[in-house]
Design a protein around this motif. Structure first.
Motif, PDB file in Angstrom:
ATOM      1  N   GLU A  68       6.796   1.481  -1.390  1.00  0.00           N
ATOM      2  CA  GLU A  68       7.211   1.611  -2.784  1.00  0.00           C
ATOM      3  C   GLU A  68       8.306   0.596  -3.126  1.00  0.00           C
ATOM      4  O   GLU A  68       8.305   0.019  -4.216  1.00  0.00           O
ATOM      5  CB  GLU A  68       7.714   3.028  -3.062  1.00  0.00           C
ATOM      6  N   ILE A  69       9.207   0.367  -2.203  1.00  0.00           N
ATOM      7  CA  ILE A  69      10.266  -0.617  -2.406  1.00  0.00           C
ATOM      8  C   ILE A  69       9.668  -2.019  -2.396  1.00  0.00           C
ATOM      9  O   ILE A  69       9.990  -2.865  -3.238  1.00  0.00           O
ATOM     10  CB  ILE A  69      11.357  -0.483  -1.327  1.00  0.00           C
ATOM     11  N   ALA A  70       8.765  -2.261  -1.464  1.00  0.00           N
ATOM     12  CA  ALA A  70       8.118  -3.576  -1.365  1.00  0.00           C
ATOM     13  C   ALA A  70       7.332  -3.901  -2.629  1.00  0.00           C
ATOM     14  O   ALA A  70       7.346  -5.044  -3.100  1.00  0.00           O
ATOM     15  CB  ALA A  70       7.206  -3.621  -0.139  1.00  0.00           C
ATOM     16  N   GLU A  71       6.645  -2.914  -3.189  1.00  0.00           N
ATOM     17  CA  GLU A  71       5.876  -3.155  -4.416  1.00  0.00           C
ATOM     18  C   GLU A  71       6.781  -3.546  -5.580  1.00  0.00           C
ATOM     19  O   GLU A  71       6.441  -4.420  -6.378  1.00  0.00           O
ATOM     20  CB  GLU A  71       5.045  -1.920  -4.767  1.00  0.00           C
ATOM     21  N   ALA A  72       7.941  -2.919  -5.677  1.00  0.00           N
ATOM     22  CA  ALA A  72       8.890  -3.285  -6.730  1.00  0.00           C
ATOM     23  C   ALA A  72       9.402  -4.711  -6.523  1.00  0.00           C
ATOM     24  O   ALA A  72       9.505  -5.489  -7.477  1.00  0.00           O
ATOM     25  CB  ALA A  72      10.059  -2.300  -6.755  1.00  0.00           C
ATOM     26  N   ALA A  73       9.696  -5.062  -5.275  1.00  0.00           N
ATOM     27  CA  ALA A  73      10.154  -6.424  -4.974  1.00  0.00           C
ATOM     28  C   ALA A  73       9.066  -7.443  -5.286  1.00  0.00           C
ATOM     29  O   ALA A  73       9.339  -8.500  -5.870  1.00  0.00           O
ATOM     30  CB  ALA A  73      10.574  -6.528  -3.510  1.00  0.00           C
ATOM     31  N   LEU A  74       7.841  -7.127  -4.923  1.00  0.00           N
ATOM     32  CA  LEU A  74       6.733  -8.038  -5.215  1.00  0.00           C
ATOM     33  C   LEU A  74       6.547  -8.227  -6.711  1.00  0.00           C
ATOM     34  O   LEU A  74       6.272  -9.339  -7.174  1.00  0.00           O
ATOM     35  CB  LEU A  74       5.438  -7.524  -4.579  1.00  0.00           C
ATOM     36  N   TRP A  75       6.701  -7.145  -7.476  1.00  0.00           N
ATOM     37  CA  TRP A  75       6.585  -7.273  -8.925  1.00  0.00           C
ATOM     38  C   TRP A  75       7.655  -8.207  -9.469  1.00  0.00           C
ATOM     39  O   TRP A  75       7.356  -9.102 -10.261  1.00  0.00           O
ATOM     40  CB  TRP A  75       6.680  -5.911  -9.606  1.00  0.00           C
ATOM     41  N   LEU A  76       8.902  -8.038  -9.020  1.00  0.00           N
ATOM     42  CA  LEU A  76       9.976  -8.904  -9.501  1.00  0.00           C
ATOM     43  C   LEU A  76       9.730 -10.369  -9.144  1.00  0.00           C
ATOM     44  O   LEU A  76      10.138 -11.265  -9.878  1.00  0.00           O
ATOM     45  CB  LEU A  76      11.328  -8.462  -8.940  1.00  0.00           C
ATOM     46  N   CYS A  77       9.074 -10.610  -8.035  1.00  0.00           N
ATOM     47  CA  CYS A  77       8.786 -11.990  -7.609  1.00  0.00           C
ATOM     48  C   CYS A  77       7.539 -12.562  -8.279  1.00  0.00           C
ATOM     49  O   CYS A  77       7.286 -13.764  -8.172  1.00  0.00           O
ATOM     50  CB  CYS A  77       8.621 -12.043  -6.094  1.00  0.00           C
ATOM     51  N   SER A  78       6.778 -11.722  -8.938  1.00  0.00           N
ATOM     52  CA  SER A  78       5.503 -12.167  -9.499  1.00  0.00           C
ATOM     53  C   SER A  78       5.662 -12.743 -10.907  1.00  0.00           C
ATOM     54  O   SER A  78       6.688 -12.580 -11.564  1.00  0.00           O
ATOM     55  CB  SER A  78       4.515 -10.997  -9.555  1.00  0.00           C
ATOM     56  N   ASP A  79       4.603 -13.394 -11.359  1.00  0.00           N
ATOM     57  CA  ASP A  79       4.579 -13.915 -12.726  1.00  0.00           C
ATOM     58  C   ASP A  79       4.586 -12.798 -13.766  1.00  0.00           C
ATOM     59  O   ASP A  79       4.925 -13.031 -14.916  1.00  0.00           O
ATOM     60  CB  ASP A  79       3.345 -14.799 -12.932  1.00  0.00           C
ATOM     61  N   ARG A  80       4.204 -11.593 -13.375  1.00  0.00           N
ATOM     62  CA  ARG A  80       4.225 -10.465 -14.308  1.00  0.00           C
ATOM     63  C   ARG A  80       5.642 -10.096 -14.723  1.00  0.00           C
ATOM     64  O   ARG A  80       5.842  -9.434 -15.725  1.00  0.00           O
ATOM     65  CB  ARG A  80       3.525  -9.255 -13.697  1.00  0.00           C
ATOM     66  N   ALA A  81       6.623 -10.504 -13.945  1.00  0.00           N
ATOM     67  CA  ALA A  81       8.030 -10.244 -14.272  1.00  0.00           C
ATOM     68  C   ALA A  81       8.716 -11.520 -14.738  1.00  0.00           C
ATOM     69  O   ALA A  81       9.920 -11.672 -14.614  1.00  0.00           O
ATOM     70  CB  ALA A  81       8.744  -9.667 -13.056  1.00  0.00           C
ATOM     71  N   SER A  82       7.942 -12.437 -15.304  1.00  0.00           N
ATOM     72  CA  SER A  82       8.469 -13.765 -15.638  1.00  0.00           C
ATOM     73  C   SER A  82       9.579 -13.758 -16.677  1.00  0.00           C
ATOM     74  O   SER A  82      10.348 -14.713 -16.766  1.00  0.00           O
ATOM     75  CB  SER A  82       7.331 -14.673 -16.123  1.00  0.00           C
TER      76      SER A  82
END
Length: 87
Positions: free
Chosen positions: A57-71
């Motif tokens: 769950e923590i990793a998924e949040a980190a991945l989202w922040l690193c992704s273009d979806r959180a641009s």
């Protein structure tokens, strides 16, 4: 610090964000709870969801922040803490 760094690096197209995490069920936490069972209750007492996070769950949040979806996210503190900071 997150907001200051975000302001400084925004001109370079670098986003700065923070994950605010709650107690996460890791090997170290599992060992502590096995040794001192009362810690399990203490670790989740203030969390609205009354459980510990799974590391994924923590990793998924980190991945989202690193992704273009959180641009467009920068200078923010994303709470992934089971409601701890909402109390």
């Amino acid at each position: 610090m997150t907001r200051a760094a975000a302001a400084e690096y925004a001109a370079h197209d670098i986003r700065i964000n923070t994950l605010v995490v709650g107690t996460t069920r890791t090997e170290m936490i599992d060992q502590a709870v096995d040794t001192y069972p009362e810690l399990g209750t203490a670790f989740v007492a203030r969390q609205m969801q009354k459980r510990m996070a799974d590391p994924a769950e923590i990793a998924e949040a980190a991945l989202w922040l690193c992704s273009d979806r959180a641009s467009f996210a920068t200078g923010s503190a994303l709470a992934v803490d089971g409601g701890w900071t909402a109390n």
